[in-house]
Write a protein that holds these residues in place. Structure first.
Motif, mmCIF file in Angstrom:
data_model
loop_
_atom_site.group_PDB
_atom_site.id
_atom_site.type_symbol
_atom_site.label_atom_id
_atom_site.label_comp_id
_atom_site.label_asym_id
_atom_site.label_seq_id
_atom_site.Cartn_x
_atom_site.Cartn_y
_atom_site.Cartn_z
ATOM 1 N N ALA A 36 0.842 -1.200 0.000
ATOM 2 C CA ALA A 36 0.000 0.000 0.000
ATOM 3 C C ALA A 36 0.879 1.254 0.000
ATOM 4 O O ALA A 36 2.050 1.224 0.395
ATOM 5 N N GLN A 57 -0.669 5.958 3.308
ATOM 6 C CA GLN A 57 -1.919 5.354 3.750
ATOM 7 C C GLN A 57 -1.743 4.433 4.951
ATOM 8 O O GLN A 57 -2.724 4.078 5.618
ATOM 9 N N ASP A 67 -4.500 0.332 9.635
ATOM 10 C CA ASP A 67 -3.394 0.380 8.673
ATOM 11 C C ASP A 67 -2.991 -1.034 8.251
ATOM 12 O O ASP A 67 -2.717 -1.296 7.067
ATOM 13 N N LYS A 79 -5.449 -2.398 5.718
ATOM 14 C CA LYS A 79 -5.220 -1.819 4.387
ATOM 15 C C LYS A 79 -4.064 -2.522 3.686
ATOM 16 O O LYS A 79 -4.137 -2.840 2.492
#
Length: 314
Positions: A106, A110, A136, A139
């Motif tokens: 990612a 982010q 996090d 993600k």
């Protein structure tokens, strides 16, 4: 420190294991299954070659891929062109080698809690536990799964690099939920001692029931060896484990590679990885597994066994 956290994986997500199991505890009418599972595919060219050799010439029945690593693409191409074999995602939240590091899949902006001061993933599991935000982490793990799918990897399961994803109750729950969402089994063994593992043990019991309700299998035993470098001693330890398998499904975690300059430059475990490859491509080892009546299976087969159990119970 790194060795301690490798050992932490074994203690955290598996039953207490002893290499000796009393014969009277075995029921001869109960089948013994084993998944011979190679971790860390995608980590390096040497590891990719060793893993592929183990699957093609030996009895390595499954492998899992480290998507953030530089050699991911090579192994993903192999997996796409060999869809009959068994591949998982080695969900990765840390980057443990001194000079060979990787960051997240990612975008870094982010997933800020996943990063150390050099903008790599945290070095060890303790740092993951201390710093990583579960949102996090989710993600990033979704990004790893989706990237593997984008590259055409036919996924059969999820597991966890060095146990980082199962190091806190919130991370453990997120991991299980990803497995349910993607309908992929997760590496999971419950029945931890609550006196030793507290909230992790309690959460594990809850999540075991959730997995089984959703037709996702739970291992009976999980085994791995980290320390022994001598090849014959390592081979004998694996043989002793195989001879004493309990009824049910056991996964033996191994790490394949070639003890060459590339792997030596990355890790001090190159000789052990070379040894694992040699053990599980050894005709004598393969013949003994057959003689013992042990069935080597994949995660794909294990998943199907679980589905049938759910169907028959309805």
């Amino acid at each position: 420190m790194k060795r301690q956290w490798y050992l932490y994986l074994s203690f955290l997500i598996c039953l207490t294991y002893s290499t000796s199991v009393q014969a009277e505890n075995k029921k001869p009418d109960e089948k013994r299954y084993v998944i011979i599972h190679a971790d860390d595919a995608g980590m390096s060219h040497s590891v990719n070659r060793g893993t592929i050799e183990g699957m093609e010439k030996g009895i390595v029945s499954s492998a899992s891929i480290m998507v953030p690593c530089p050699w991911f693409k090579e192994f993903a191409q192999y997996a796409k062109s060999h869809p009959d074999l068994d591949y998982g995602i080695h969900l990765t939240l840390n980057s443990e080698w001194k000079n060979y590091r990787w960051g997240p899949v990612a975008s870094r902006d982010q997933v800020p809690s996943l990063l150390d001061k050099e903008n790599y993933l945290w070095d060890n599991v303790g740092q993951v536990m201390a710093h990583v935000n579960v949102k996090d982490a989710e993600k990033e793990l979704r990004a790893q799964i989706e990237r593997a799918k984008k590259f055409g990897v036919p996924l059969t399961h999820l597991d966890t690099h060095m146990g980082a994803v199962v190091s806190r109750p919130d991370l453990l729950e997120m991991y299980v939920n990803l497995g349910i969402e993607y309908d992929l089994p997760v590496l999971f063994v419950a029945n931890l001692d609550p006196k030793k593992y507290g909230l992790i043990a309690k959460k594990g019991l809850e999540l075991k029931a959730v997995l089984e309700k959703n037709g996702l299998p739970v291992l009976d035993e999980l085994v791995q060896f980290y320390g022994e470098r001598d090849y014959e001693k390592r081979k004998n330890a694996y043989l002793e484990t195989l001879r004493n398998l309990k009824p049910g499904v056991t996964q033996i975690i191994i790490h394949c590679g070639f003890d060459n300059q590339e792997l030596q430059n990355i890790t001090s475990s190159s000789s052990r990885r070379d040894g694992d490859r040699r053990v599980f491509t050894d005709p004598n080892v393969m013949n003994e597994v057959k003689e013992l009546g042990i069935e080597v299976i994949t995660w794909k087969q294990f998943h199907e066994m679980a589905r049938k159990q759910v169907t028959s119970a309805q």
